[in-house]
Design an enzyme around this catalytic site. Structure first.
Site, PDB file in Angstrom:
ATOM      1  N   ARG A 124     -21.624  -8.879   8.308  1.00 10.06           N
ATOM      2  CA  ARG A 124     -20.875  -8.302   7.229  1.00 10.06           C
ATOM      3  C   ARG A 124     -20.927  -7.238   6.879  1.00 10.06           C
ATOM      4  O   ARG A 124     -20.886  -6.411   5.910  1.00 10.06           O
ATOM      5  CB  ARG A 124     -20.979  -9.316   6.026  1.00 10.06           C
ATOM      6  CG  ARG A 124     -20.610 -10.712   6.210  1.00 10.06           C
ATOM      7  CD  ARG A 124     -20.442 -11.536   5.106  1.00 10.06           C
ATOM      8  NE  ARG A 124     -20.188 -12.818   5.233  1.00 10.06           N
ATOM      9  CZ  ARG A 124     -21.211 -14.039   5.434  1.00 10.06           C
ATOM     10  NH1 ARG A 124     -22.390 -13.805   5.429  1.00 10.06           N
ATOM     11  NH2 ARG A 124     -20.746 -15.154   5.794  1.00 10.06           N
ATOM     12  N   LYS A 146     -10.597   3.903   8.231  1.00 10.21           N
ATOM     13  CA  LYS A 146      -9.692   2.911   9.275  1.00 10.21           C
ATOM     14  C   LYS A 146     -10.745   2.677  10.546  1.00 10.21           C
ATOM     15  O   LYS A 146     -10.867   3.625  11.182  1.00 10.21           O
ATOM     16  CB  LYS A 146      -8.537   3.597   9.605  1.00 10.21           C
ATOM     17  CG  LYS A 146      -7.692   3.299   8.434  1.00 10.21           C
ATOM     18  CD  LYS A 146      -6.250   3.824   8.917  1.00 10.21           C
ATOM     19  CE  LYS A 146      -5.105   3.738   7.659  1.00 10.21           C
ATOM     20  NZ  LYS A 146      -3.897   4.066   8.134  1.00 10.21           N
ATOM     21  N   GLU A 188      -2.657  17.422  15.103  1.00 12.18           N
ATOM     22  CA  GLU A 188      -3.119  16.844  13.841  1.00 12.18           C
ATOM     23  C   GLU A 188      -3.398  18.164  12.619  1.00 12.18           C
ATOM     24  O   GLU A 188      -3.219  17.838  11.461  1.00 12.18           O
ATOM     25  CB  GLU A 188      -4.277  15.905  14.098  1.00 12.18           C
ATOM     26  CG  GLU A 188      -4.081  14.560  14.725  1.00 12.18           C
ATOM     27  CD  GLU A 188      -3.209  13.565  13.950  1.00 12.18           C
ATOM     28  OE1 GLU A 188      -2.768  13.734  12.755  1.00 12.18           O
ATOM     29  OE2 GLU A 188      -2.634  12.585  14.785  1.00 12.18           O
ATOM     30  N   LYS A 230      -7.879  15.336   4.071  1.00 10.97           N
ATOM     31  CA  LYS A 230      -7.805  14.218   4.284  1.00 10.97           C
ATOM     32  C   LYS A 230      -8.512  13.530   3.232  1.00 10.97           C
ATOM     33  O   LYS A 230      -8.203  12.246   2.728  1.00 10.97           O
ATOM     34  CB  LYS A 230      -8.141  13.771   5.722  1.00 10.97           C
ATOM     35  CG  LYS A 230      -8.263  11.972   6.041  1.00 10.97           C
ATOM     36  CD  LYS A 230      -8.018  11.724   7.398  1.00 10.97           C
ATOM     37  CE  LYS A 230      -7.972  10.225   7.476  1.00 10.97           C
ATOM     38  NZ  LYS A 230      -7.804   9.503   8.758  1.00 10.97           N
ATOM     39  N   GLU A 240      -4.135   2.720   1.815  1.00  8.75           N
ATOM     40  CA  GLU A 240      -2.822   2.843   1.993  1.00  8.75           C
ATOM     41  C   GLU A 240      -1.733   2.164   1.261  1.00  8.75           C
ATOM     42  O   GLU A 240      -0.816   1.568   1.913  1.00  8.75           O
ATOM     43  CB  GLU A 240      -2.430   3.117   3.644  1.00  8.75           C
ATOM     44  CG  GLU A 240      -1.378   3.636   3.975  1.00  8.75           C
ATOM     45  CD  GLU A 240      -1.152   3.894   5.531  1.00  8.75           C
ATOM     46  OE1 GLU A 240      -2.391   4.286   6.186  1.00  8.75           O
ATOM     47  OE2 GLU A 240      -0.005   4.084   6.091  1.00  8.75           O
ATOM     48  N   ARG A 244      -1.206   7.793   0.752  1.00 10.02           N
ATOM     49  CA  ARG A 244      -1.844   7.960   2.145  1.00 10.02           C
ATOM     50  C   ARG A 244      -1.060   8.200   3.286  1.00 10.02           C
ATOM     51  O   ARG A 244      -1.137   8.621   4.138  1.00 10.02           O
ATOM     52  CB  ARG A 244      -2.989   6.960   2.437  1.00 10.02           C
ATOM     53  CG  ARG A 244      -3.881   7.259   3.462  1.00 10.02           C
ATOM     54  CD  ARG A 244      -5.166   6.214   3.621  1.00 10.02           C
ATOM     55  NE  ARG A 244      -5.719   6.596   4.873  1.00 10.02           N
ATOM     56  CZ  ARG A 244      -7.103   6.147   5.057  1.00 10.02           C
ATOM     57  NH1 ARG A 244      -7.750   5.481   4.167  1.00 10.02           N
ATOM     58  NH2 ARG A 244      -7.476   6.239   6.384  1.00 10.02           N
ATOM     59  N   ASN A 248       1.049  10.038   7.888  1.00  8.60           N
ATOM     60  CA  ASN A 248       1.676   9.764   8.945  1.00  8.60           C
ATOM     61  C   ASN A 248       2.905  10.659   9.254  1.00  8.60           C
ATOM     62  O   ASN A 248       3.888  10.243   9.846  1.00  8.60           O
ATOM     63  CB  ASN A 248       2.235   8.234   8.564  1.00  8.60           C
ATOM     64  CG  ASN A 248       1.165   7.252   8.507  1.00  8.60           C
ATOM     65  OD1 ASN A 248       0.040   7.364   8.984  1.00  8.60           O
ATOM     66  ND2 ASN A 248       1.491   6.227   7.711  1.00  8.60           N
ATOM     67  N   HIS A 251       4.420  10.281  12.618  1.00  4.87           N
ATOM     68  CA  HIS A 251       4.011   9.256  13.258  1.00  4.87           C
ATOM     69  C   HIS A 251       5.049   8.272  13.696  1.00  4.87           C
ATOM     70  O   HIS A 251       4.873   7.378  14.380  1.00  4.87           O
ATOM     71  CB  HIS A 251       2.848   8.658  12.430  1.00  4.87           C
ATOM     72  CG  HIS A 251       1.576   9.476  12.620  1.00  4.87           C
ATOM     73  ND1 HIS A 251       1.702  10.723  12.458  1.00  4.87           N
ATOM     74  CD2 HIS A 251       0.278   8.851  13.022  1.00  4.87           C
ATOM     75  CE1 HIS A 251       0.226  11.208  12.681  1.00  4.87           C
ATOM     76  NE2 HIS A 251      -0.348   9.964  13.252  1.00  4.87           N
ATOM     77  N   HIS A 255       4.749   7.217  17.184  1.00  2.00           N
ATOM     78  CA  HIS A 255       4.320   5.687  17.766  1.00  2.00           C
ATOM     79  C   HIS A 255       5.355   5.211  18.491  1.00  2.00           C
ATOM     80  O   HIS A 255       5.048   4.338  19.663  1.00  2.00           O
ATOM     81  CB  HIS A 255       4.165   4.738  16.565  1.00  2.00           C
ATOM     82  CG  HIS A 255       2.765   5.117  15.889  1.00  2.00           C
ATOM     83  ND1 HIS A 255       2.510   4.504  14.433  1.00  2.00           N
ATOM     84  CD2 HIS A 255       1.564   5.600  15.988  1.00  2.00           C
ATOM     85  CE1 HIS A 255       1.272   4.894  14.338  1.00  2.00           C
ATOM     86  NE2 HIS A 255       0.655   5.592  15.098  1.00  2.00           N
ATOM     87  N   HIS A 268      -1.803  10.864  22.078  1.00  2.00           N
ATOM     88  CA  HIS A 268      -1.353  10.764  20.514  1.00  2.00           C
ATOM     89  C   HIS A 268      -0.850  11.802  20.114  1.00  2.00           C
ATOM     90  O   HIS A 268       0.212  11.971  19.633  1.00  2.00           O
ATOM     91  CB  HIS A 268      -2.548  10.064  19.830  1.00  2.00           C
ATOM     92  CG  HIS A 268      -2.304   9.753  18.467  1.00  2.00           C
ATOM     93  ND1 HIS A 268      -1.497   8.738  17.750  1.00  2.00           N
ATOM     94  CD2 HIS A 268      -2.619  10.506  17.220  1.00  2.00           C
ATOM     95  CE1 HIS A 268      -1.333   8.880  16.766  1.00  2.00           C
ATOM     96  NE2 HIS A 268      -2.032   9.872  15.933  1.00  2.00           N
TER      97      HIS A 268
END
Ligand SMILES: NC(=O)c1ccc[n+]([C@@H]2O[C@H](COP(=O)([O-])OP(=O)(O)OC[C@H]3O[C@@H](n4cnc5c(N)ncnc54)[C@H](O)[C@@H]3O)[C@@H](O)[C@H]2O)c1
Length: 364
Positions: A124, A146, A188, A230, A240, A244, A248, A251, A255, A268
Protein backbone atom coordinates in the site's frame (compact mmCIF):
# COMPACT_ATOMS: atom_id res chain seq x y z
CA UNK A 1 28.81 23.38 -10.53
CA UNK A 2 25.77 25.59 -11.11
CA UNK A 3 23.66 26.66 -8.18
CA UNK A 4 21.17 24.17 -6.89
CA UNK A 5 17.52 25.21 -7.09
CA UNK A 6 14.86 23.79 -4.82
CA UNK A 7 11.29 23.93 -6.11
CA UNK A 8 8.72 23.15 -3.43
CA UNK A 9 5.51 21.27 -4.21
CA UNK A 10 3.10 22.21 -1.42
CA UNK A 11 0.54 19.46 -0.93
CA UNK A 12 0.08 19.30 2.84
CA UNK A 13 1.49 16.08 4.26
CA UNK A 14 2.36 14.97 0.69
CA UNK A 15 4.63 17.99 0.09
CA UNK A 16 8.09 17.49 -1.39
CA UNK A 17 10.94 19.25 -3.11
CA UNK A 18 12.29 19.08 -6.63
CA UNK A 19 16.02 19.63 -6.49
CA UNK A 20 17.57 20.81 -9.75
CA UNK A 21 21.28 21.19 -10.43
CA UNK A 22 24.39 19.98 -12.17
CA UNK A 23 26.20 16.93 -10.79
CA UNK A 24 23.50 16.02 -8.26
CA UNK A 25 23.69 12.24 -8.78
CA UNK A 26 26.78 12.20 -6.57
CA UNK A 27 24.73 13.84 -3.83
CA UNK A 28 21.74 11.49 -4.14
CA UNK A 29 22.65 9.68 -0.91
CA UNK A 30 22.99 12.84 1.15
CA UNK A 31 19.76 14.27 -0.30
CA UNK A 32 17.79 11.07 0.43
CA UNK A 33 19.41 10.72 3.85
CA UNK A 34 18.11 14.18 4.81
CA UNK A 35 14.50 13.07 4.76
CA UNK A 36 13.99 9.31 4.53
CA UNK A 37 13.90 7.24 7.71
CA UNK A 38 14.39 3.80 6.05
CA UNK A 39 17.86 2.52 5.18
CA UNK A 40 16.98 0.04 2.45
CA UNK A 41 16.65 1.26 -1.13
CA UNK A 42 15.97 -0.34 -4.48
CA UNK A 43 17.15 1.45 -7.62
CA UNK A 44 14.99 0.64 -10.67
CA UNK A 45 16.49 1.42 -14.09
CA UNK A 46 16.71 0.04 -17.60
CA UNK A 47 20.02 -1.53 -18.68
CA UNK A 48 21.25 1.51 -20.64
CA UNK A 49 20.62 4.06 -17.88
CA UNK A 50 21.83 1.67 -15.20
CA UNK A 51 25.08 1.31 -17.10
CA UNK A 52 25.48 5.09 -17.42
CA UNK A 53 24.43 6.22 -13.95
CA UNK A 54 23.57 3.25 -11.69
CA UNK A 55 27.00 3.04 -10.07
CA UNK A 56 27.21 6.77 -9.31
CA UNK A 57 23.83 6.72 -7.59
CA UNK A 58 24.40 3.49 -5.65
CA UNK A 59 27.88 4.59 -4.51
CA UNK A 60 26.46 7.85 -3.24
CA UNK A 61 23.63 6.06 -1.42
CA UNK A 62 26.01 3.54 0.18
CA UNK A 63 28.26 6.37 1.38
CA UNK A 64 25.20 7.87 3.08
CA UNK A 65 24.59 4.58 4.92
CA UNK A 66 21.88 3.04 2.72
CA UNK A 67 21.70 -0.66 1.94
CA UNK A 68 21.34 -0.60 -1.85
CA UNK A 69 19.83 -3.13 -4.26
CA UNK A 70 19.50 -2.60 -7.97
CA UNK A 71 17.00 -4.07 -10.41
CA UNK A 72 16.81 -3.72 -14.17
CA UNK A 73 13.69 -3.68 -16.31
CA UNK A 74 13.47 -3.80 -20.09
CA UNK A 75 13.83 -0.55 -22.05
CA UNK A 76 10.97 1.13 -23.88
CA UNK A 77 7.26 1.79 -23.46
CA UNK A 78 6.53 -1.94 -23.22
CA UNK A 79 8.16 -1.90 -19.77
CA UNK A 80 5.04 -0.09 -18.53
CA UNK A 81 3.07 -3.31 -18.05
CA UNK A 82 1.43 -5.17 -15.18
CA UNK A 83 3.84 -8.00 -15.89
CA UNK A 84 6.89 -5.79 -15.34
CA UNK A 85 5.26 -4.35 -12.21
CA UNK A 86 4.81 -7.89 -10.90
CA UNK A 87 8.50 -8.49 -11.63
CA UNK A 88 9.32 -5.50 -9.42
CA UNK A 89 7.09 -6.77 -6.60
CA UNK A 90 9.12 -10.01 -6.74
CA UNK A 91 12.38 -8.05 -6.50
CA UNK A 92 11.01 -6.02 -3.56
CA UNK A 93 10.08 -9.26 -1.75
CA UNK A 94 13.43 -10.93 -2.41
CA UNK A 95 15.14 -7.87 -0.97
CA UNK A 96 12.89 -7.86 2.10
CA UNK A 97 11.61 -4.36 1.43
CA UNK A 98 9.27 -3.10 4.14
CA UNK A 99 7.10 0.00 4.28
CA UNK A 100 10.04 2.24 5.13
CA UNK A 101 12.14 0.96 2.22
CA UNK A 102 12.64 3.39 -0.64
CA UNK A 103 12.09 2.88 -4.37
CA UNK A 104 14.32 5.00 -6.61
CA UNK A 105 13.17 5.47 -10.20
CA UNK A 106 16.32 6.24 -12.20
CA UNK A 107 15.55 6.99 -15.85
CA UNK A 108 13.02 8.53 -18.18
CA UNK A 109 9.25 8.75 -17.93
CA UNK A 110 8.78 5.04 -18.57
CA UNK A 111 10.80 4.07 -15.49
CA UNK A 112 9.22 6.84 -13.40
CA UNK A 113 5.72 5.64 -14.29
CA UNK A 114 6.47 1.91 -13.82
CA UNK A 115 8.59 2.11 -10.64
CA UNK A 116 6.21 4.76 -9.31
CA UNK A 117 3.23 2.49 -9.89
CA UNK A 118 5.00 -0.43 -8.19
CA UNK A 119 5.98 1.81 -5.25
CA UNK A 120 2.42 3.13 -4.94
CA UNK A 121 0.88 -0.32 -4.77
CA UNK A 122 3.42 -2.56 -2.96
CA UNK A 123 2.45 -2.86 0.73
CA UNK A 124 0.00 0.00 0.00
CA UNK A 125 2.81 2.42 -0.71
CA UNK A 126 6.59 2.71 -0.32
CA UNK A 127 8.45 6.04 -0.33
CA UNK A 128 9.39 6.95 -3.90
CA UNK A 129 12.32 9.05 -5.10
CA UNK A 130 12.33 10.14 -8.73
CA UNK A 131 15.74 10.68 -10.36
CA UNK A 132 14.69 11.64 -13.90
CA UNK A 133 17.32 11.42 -16.63
CA UNK A 134 15.44 12.59 -19.74
CA UNK A 135 14.39 16.19 -20.32
CA UNK A 136 10.75 15.08 -20.57
CA UNK A 137 10.97 13.34 -17.20
CA UNK A 138 12.79 16.28 -15.56
CA UNK A 139 10.30 18.90 -16.73
CA UNK A 140 7.14 16.84 -16.61
CA UNK A 141 6.62 13.17 -15.74
CA UNK A 142 8.62 12.99 -12.48
CA UNK A 143 6.57 15.82 -10.96
CA UNK A 144 2.92 15.77 -9.99
CA UNK A 145 2.39 12.20 -8.87
CA UNK A 146 0.80 10.51 -11.88
CA UNK A 147 2.08 6.93 -12.08
CA UNK A 148 0.73 4.25 -14.39
CA UNK A 149 1.18 1.16 -16.50
CA UNK A 150 -0.43 0.37 -19.84
CA UNK A 151 -2.94 -2.33 -20.77
CA UNK A 152 -3.04 -3.86 -24.25
CA UNK A 153 -6.22 -1.77 -24.74
CA UNK A 154 -4.53 1.56 -24.10
CA UNK A 155 -1.94 3.71 -22.41
CA UNK A 156 -1.86 4.57 -18.70
CA UNK A 157 -5.13 2.74 -18.00
CA UNK A 158 -4.02 1.42 -14.60
CA UNK A 159 -2.45 3.93 -12.27
CA UNK A 160 -2.59 6.18 -9.26
CA UNK A 161 -1.92 9.66 -8.00
CA UNK A 162 1.12 8.99 -5.83
CA UNK A 163 3.48 11.83 -4.99
CA UNK A 164 7.19 11.14 -4.64
CA UNK A 165 9.06 12.01 -1.44
CA UNK A 166 11.75 13.77 -3.47
CA UNK A 167 12.72 14.55 -7.06
CA UNK A 168 16.40 14.96 -7.94
CA UNK A 169 16.94 16.38 -11.44
CA UNK A 170 20.61 16.36 -12.43
CA UNK A 171 20.90 18.25 -15.73
CA UNK A 172 24.35 16.74 -16.32
CA UNK A 173 22.61 13.46 -17.20
CA UNK A 174 21.08 15.20 -20.23
CA UNK A 175 24.53 15.31 -21.86
CA UNK A 176 24.20 11.66 -22.81
CA UNK A 177 20.60 11.96 -23.99
CA UNK A 178 20.09 11.28 -27.73
CA UNK A 179 19.35 14.52 -29.64
CA UNK A 180 15.89 13.33 -30.70
CA UNK A 181 14.90 12.74 -27.04
CA UNK A 182 16.21 16.18 -26.09
CA UNK A 183 14.14 17.83 -28.82
CA UNK A 184 11.04 15.89 -27.78
CA UNK A 185 11.50 17.04 -24.15
CA UNK A 186 11.79 20.63 -25.36
CA UNK A 187 8.25 20.37 -26.75
CA UNK A 188 6.99 20.16 -23.16
CA UNK A 189 9.05 23.23 -22.21
CA UNK A 190 7.54 25.15 -25.13
CA UNK A 191 4.15 23.97 -23.86
CA UNK A 192 4.78 25.57 -20.45
CA UNK A 193 5.78 28.77 -22.24
CA UNK A 194 2.59 28.72 -24.31
CA UNK A 195 0.24 28.10 -21.37
CA UNK A 196 1.85 30.02 -18.55
CA UNK A 197 5.11 31.84 -19.16
CA UNK A 198 5.90 34.03 -22.15
CA UNK A 199 9.42 34.68 -20.78
CA UNK A 200 10.17 30.96 -20.77
CA UNK A 201 9.04 30.77 -24.41
CA UNK A 202 11.34 33.71 -25.26
CA UNK A 203 14.19 32.12 -23.29
CA UNK A 204 13.99 29.00 -25.49
CA UNK A 205 13.93 31.25 -28.57
CA UNK A 206 17.07 33.14 -27.55
CA UNK A 207 19.12 30.36 -25.93
CA UNK A 208 18.20 27.48 -28.23
CA UNK A 209 21.73 26.79 -29.46
CA UNK A 210 23.20 26.42 -25.99
CA UNK A 211 20.19 24.38 -24.89
CA UNK A 212 20.69 21.94 -27.77
CA UNK A 213 24.39 21.71 -26.83
CA UNK A 214 23.14 20.57 -23.40
CA UNK A 215 24.85 23.40 -21.52
CA UNK A 216 24.06 23.09 -17.83
CA UNK A 217 23.10 26.65 -17.03
CA UNK A 218 20.25 27.10 -19.55
CA UNK A 219 19.04 23.54 -18.96
CA UNK A 220 18.90 24.10 -15.20
CA UNK A 221 16.87 27.25 -15.86
CA UNK A 222 14.42 25.41 -18.15
CA UNK A 223 13.96 22.53 -15.73
CA UNK A 224 13.55 24.78 -12.68
CA UNK A 225 11.05 27.08 -14.37
CA UNK A 226 9.05 24.23 -15.93
CA UNK A 227 8.86 22.38 -12.59
CA UNK A 228 7.77 25.56 -10.82
CA UNK A 229 4.89 25.98 -13.29
CA UNK A 230 3.85 22.35 -13.01
CA UNK A 231 4.11 22.47 -9.20
CA UNK A 232 1.86 25.53 -9.08
CA UNK A 233 -0.79 23.85 -11.22
CA UNK A 234 -0.63 20.56 -9.29
CA UNK A 235 -0.90 22.40 -5.96
CA UNK A 236 -4.20 23.85 -7.09
CA UNK A 237 -5.63 20.70 -8.68
CA UNK A 238 -3.72 17.58 -7.72
CA UNK A 239 -6.22 15.06 -9.12
CA UNK A 240 -7.03 16.84 -12.40
CA UNK A 241 -10.57 17.79 -11.50
CA UNK A 242 -10.26 21.15 -13.25
CA UNK A 243 -7.38 23.42 -14.16
CA UNK A 244 -4.63 20.73 -14.16
CA UNK A 245 -6.05 19.94 -17.58
CA UNK A 246 -4.26 23.03 -18.96
CA UNK A 247 -1.10 20.91 -18.85
CA UNK A 248 -2.71 18.96 -21.69
CA UNK A 249 -2.17 21.78 -24.20
CA UNK A 250 -1.46 20.08 -27.53
CA UNK A 251 -2.36 16.67 -26.10
CA UNK A 252 -5.82 16.13 -27.63
CA UNK A 253 -4.48 15.91 -31.17
CA UNK A 254 -1.07 14.72 -29.88
CA UNK A 255 -2.56 11.61 -28.24
CA UNK A 256 -4.59 10.85 -31.36
CA UNK A 257 -1.41 10.97 -33.45
CA UNK A 258 0.40 8.71 -30.98
CA UNK A 259 -2.48 6.23 -31.09
CA UNK A 260 -2.49 6.25 -34.87
CA UNK A 261 1.23 5.63 -35.00
CA UNK A 262 0.85 2.71 -32.59
CA UNK A 263 3.08 4.60 -30.11
CA UNK A 264 6.10 3.90 -32.29
CA UNK A 265 6.29 6.37 -35.11
CA UNK A 266 6.27 9.67 -33.21
CA UNK A 267 7.80 10.36 -29.82
CA UNK A 268 5.38 11.90 -27.31
CA UNK A 269 6.98 15.35 -27.62
CA UNK A 270 6.86 15.19 -31.41
CA UNK A 271 3.14 14.41 -31.37
CA UNK A 272 2.56 17.20 -28.83
CA UNK A 273 4.40 19.67 -31.06
CA UNK A 274 1.94 18.98 -33.90
CA UNK A 275 -0.96 19.08 -31.43
CA UNK A 276 0.14 22.49 -30.09
CA UNK A 277 0.10 23.93 -33.60
CA UNK A 278 -3.48 22.68 -34.11
CA UNK A 279 -4.58 24.03 -30.69
CA UNK A 280 -3.03 27.41 -31.51
CA UNK A 281 -4.73 27.49 -34.94
CA UNK A 282 -8.02 26.73 -33.21
CA UNK A 283 -7.34 29.59 -30.77
CA UNK A 284 -6.56 31.90 -33.67
CA UNK A 285 -9.76 30.92 -35.51
CA UNK A 286 -11.70 31.80 -32.35
CA UNK A 287 -9.97 35.18 -32.19
CA UNK A 288 -8.14 34.38 -28.94
CA UNK A 289 -4.67 34.86 -30.38
CA UNK A 290 -3.17 36.24 -33.56
CA UNK A 291 -1.62 34.65 -36.62
CA UNK A 292 1.77 35.96 -35.51
CA UNK A 293 1.50 33.80 -32.35
CA UNK A 294 0.87 30.73 -34.50
CA UNK A 295 3.75 31.63 -36.83
CA UNK A 296 6.07 32.21 -33.88
CA UNK A 297 5.21 28.83 -32.35
CA UNK A 298 5.72 27.06 -35.67
CA UNK A 299 9.06 28.80 -36.23
CA UNK A 300 10.35 27.84 -32.79
CA UNK A 301 9.26 24.21 -33.09
CA UNK A 302 10.89 23.99 -36.53
CA UNK A 303 14.14 25.49 -35.21
CA UNK A 304 14.12 22.92 -32.40
CA UNK A 305 13.77 20.20 -35.02
CA UNK A 306 10.23 19.15 -34.14
CA UNK A 307 7.48 18.38 -36.66
CA UNK A 308 4.60 20.85 -37.01
CA UNK A 309 2.38 18.80 -39.28
CA UNK A 310 1.91 15.21 -40.39
CA UNK A 311 0.89 13.28 -43.45
CA UNK A 312 -1.70 11.33 -41.44
CA UNK A 313 -5.12 11.39 -43.12
CA UNK A 314 -7.19 14.16 -41.52
CA UNK A 315 -10.45 12.19 -41.41
CA UNK A 316 -8.97 9.25 -39.58
CA UNK A 317 -7.16 11.63 -37.22
CA UNK A 318 -10.44 13.39 -36.37
CA UNK A 319 -12.12 10.01 -35.80
CA UNK A 320 -9.35 9.06 -33.33
CA UNK A 321 -9.72 12.39 -31.52
CA UNK A 322 -13.37 11.56 -30.93
CA UNK A 323 -12.38 8.37 -29.06
CA UNK A 324 -10.03 10.25 -26.73
CA UNK A 325 -10.49 10.44 -22.92
CA UNK A 326 -11.13 14.16 -23.31
CA UNK A 327 -14.39 13.58 -25.16
CA UNK A 328 -17.50 13.65 -22.96
CA UNK A 329 -21.14 14.14 -24.05
CA UNK A 330 -20.05 14.62 -27.68
CA UNK A 331 -17.89 17.58 -26.63
CA UNK A 332 -14.16 17.56 -27.29
CA UNK A 333 -12.28 19.31 -24.49
CA UNK A 334 -9.40 21.41 -25.71
CA UNK A 335 -6.81 23.68 -24.13
CA UNK A 336 -6.55 26.92 -26.08
CA UNK A 337 -4.05 29.74 -25.87
CA UNK A 338 -4.93 33.38 -25.29
CA UNK A 339 -1.67 34.85 -26.59
CA UNK A 340 1.64 33.18 -25.74
CA UNK A 341 1.76 32.64 -21.97
CA UNK A 342 -1.96 32.25 -21.24
CA UNK A 343 -4.26 29.24 -21.51
CA UNK A 344 -7.93 28.45 -21.15
CA UNK A 345 -10.11 25.34 -21.33
CA UNK A 346 -12.76 25.13 -24.02
CA UNK A 347 -15.27 22.64 -25.37
CA UNK A 348 -15.85 22.01 -29.04
CA UNK A 349 -19.08 20.50 -30.26
CA UNK A 350 -18.71 21.16 -33.97
CA UNK A 351 -16.25 18.79 -35.68
CA UNK A 352 -16.10 21.32 -38.54
CA UNK A 353 -14.33 23.76 -36.24
CA UNK A 354 -11.58 21.24 -35.56
CA UNK A 355 -11.33 20.40 -39.26
CA UNK A 356 -10.86 24.10 -40.09
CA UNK A 357 -8.17 24.41 -37.41
CA UNK A 358 -6.25 21.40 -38.73
CA UNK A 359 -6.41 22.91 -42.22
CA UNK A 360 -5.13 26.28 -40.95
CA UNK A 361 -2.42 24.58 -38.88
CA UNK A 362 -1.08 22.49 -41.73
CA UNK A 363 -1.50 25.04 -44.50
CA UNK A 364 1.89 26.75 -44.03
N1 LIG B 1 3.48 10.55 -15.24
C1 LIG B 1 3.37 11.62 -15.98
O1 LIG B 1 2.89 12.67 -15.53
C2 LIG B 1 3.84 11.57 -17.40
C3 LIG B 1 3.90 12.75 -18.16
C4 LIG B 1 4.41 12.69 -19.46
C5 LIG B 1 4.84 11.47 -19.97
N2 LIG B 1 4.76 10.35 -19.20
C6 LIG B 1 5.23 9.05 -19.71
O2 LIG B 1 6.63 9.15 -19.93
C7 LIG B 1 7.02 8.18 -20.90
C8 LIG B 1 8.00 8.79 -21.84
O3 LIG B 1 9.13 9.19 -21.12
P1 LIG B 1 10.51 9.58 -21.83
O4 LIG B 1 10.24 10.47 -22.95
O5 LIG B 1 11.43 10.04 -20.76
O6 LIG B 1 10.97 8.21 -22.50
P2 LIG B 1 11.76 6.95 -21.92
O7 LIG B 1 11.60 6.79 -20.48
O8 LIG B 1 11.40 5.80 -22.79
O9 LIG B 1 13.27 7.32 -22.21
C9 LIG B 1 13.67 7.51 -23.54
C10 LIG B 1 14.97 6.79 -23.87
O10 LIG B 1 16.05 7.54 -23.34
C11 LIG B 1 16.96 6.67 -22.68
N3 LIG B 1 17.60 7.48 -21.64
C12 LIG B 1 17.04 7.95 -20.52
N4 LIG B 1 17.87 8.78 -19.90
C13 LIG B 1 19.01 8.83 -20.64
C14 LIG B 1 20.23 9.54 -20.52
N5 LIG B 1 20.42 10.43 -19.54
N6 LIG B 1 21.17 9.33 -21.45
C15 LIG B 1 20.96 8.47 -22.49
N7 LIG B 1 19.81 7.80 -22.67
C16 LIG B 1 18.85 7.99 -21.75
C17 LIG B 1 16.12 5.53 -22.17
O11 LIG B 1 16.88 4.38 -22.00
C18 LIG B 1 15.09 5.38 -23.28
O12 LIG B 1 15.58 4.54 -24.28
C19 LIG B 1 5.73 7.70 -21.55
O13 LIG B 1 5.43 6.42 -21.09
C20 LIG B 1 4.67 8.67 -21.05
O14 LIG B 1 3.40 8.07 -20.92
C21 LIG B 1 4.28 10.38 -17.94
Amino acid sequence: MTTVARVPVALGNRSYQIIVGDGLLKQAGALCGELLPGRRVMIVANPAVNCLYGTTVSTSLRKAGFQVANTEVRAGERAKSLRQAAGLYGAFLRNQMDRRSVVIALGGGVIGDLAGYAAATFLRGLPLVQIPTTLLAQVDSSVGGKVAVNLPEGKNLVGAFYQPALVVADVQTLKSLPARQMRAGLAEVVKYGMIADRELFEYVETRLDSILRAEEEPLAHLVTRSCAIKAQVVEQDEREEGMRAILNFGHTVGHALETQGGYHRLLHGEAIAIGMVVATALSMNRGLCERKDLDRLRTLLTRIGLPTKTSVDMNSLLRTVRYDKKVRNQMIYFVLTKRIGHAMLAAISDPGELRAAVRAAWSA
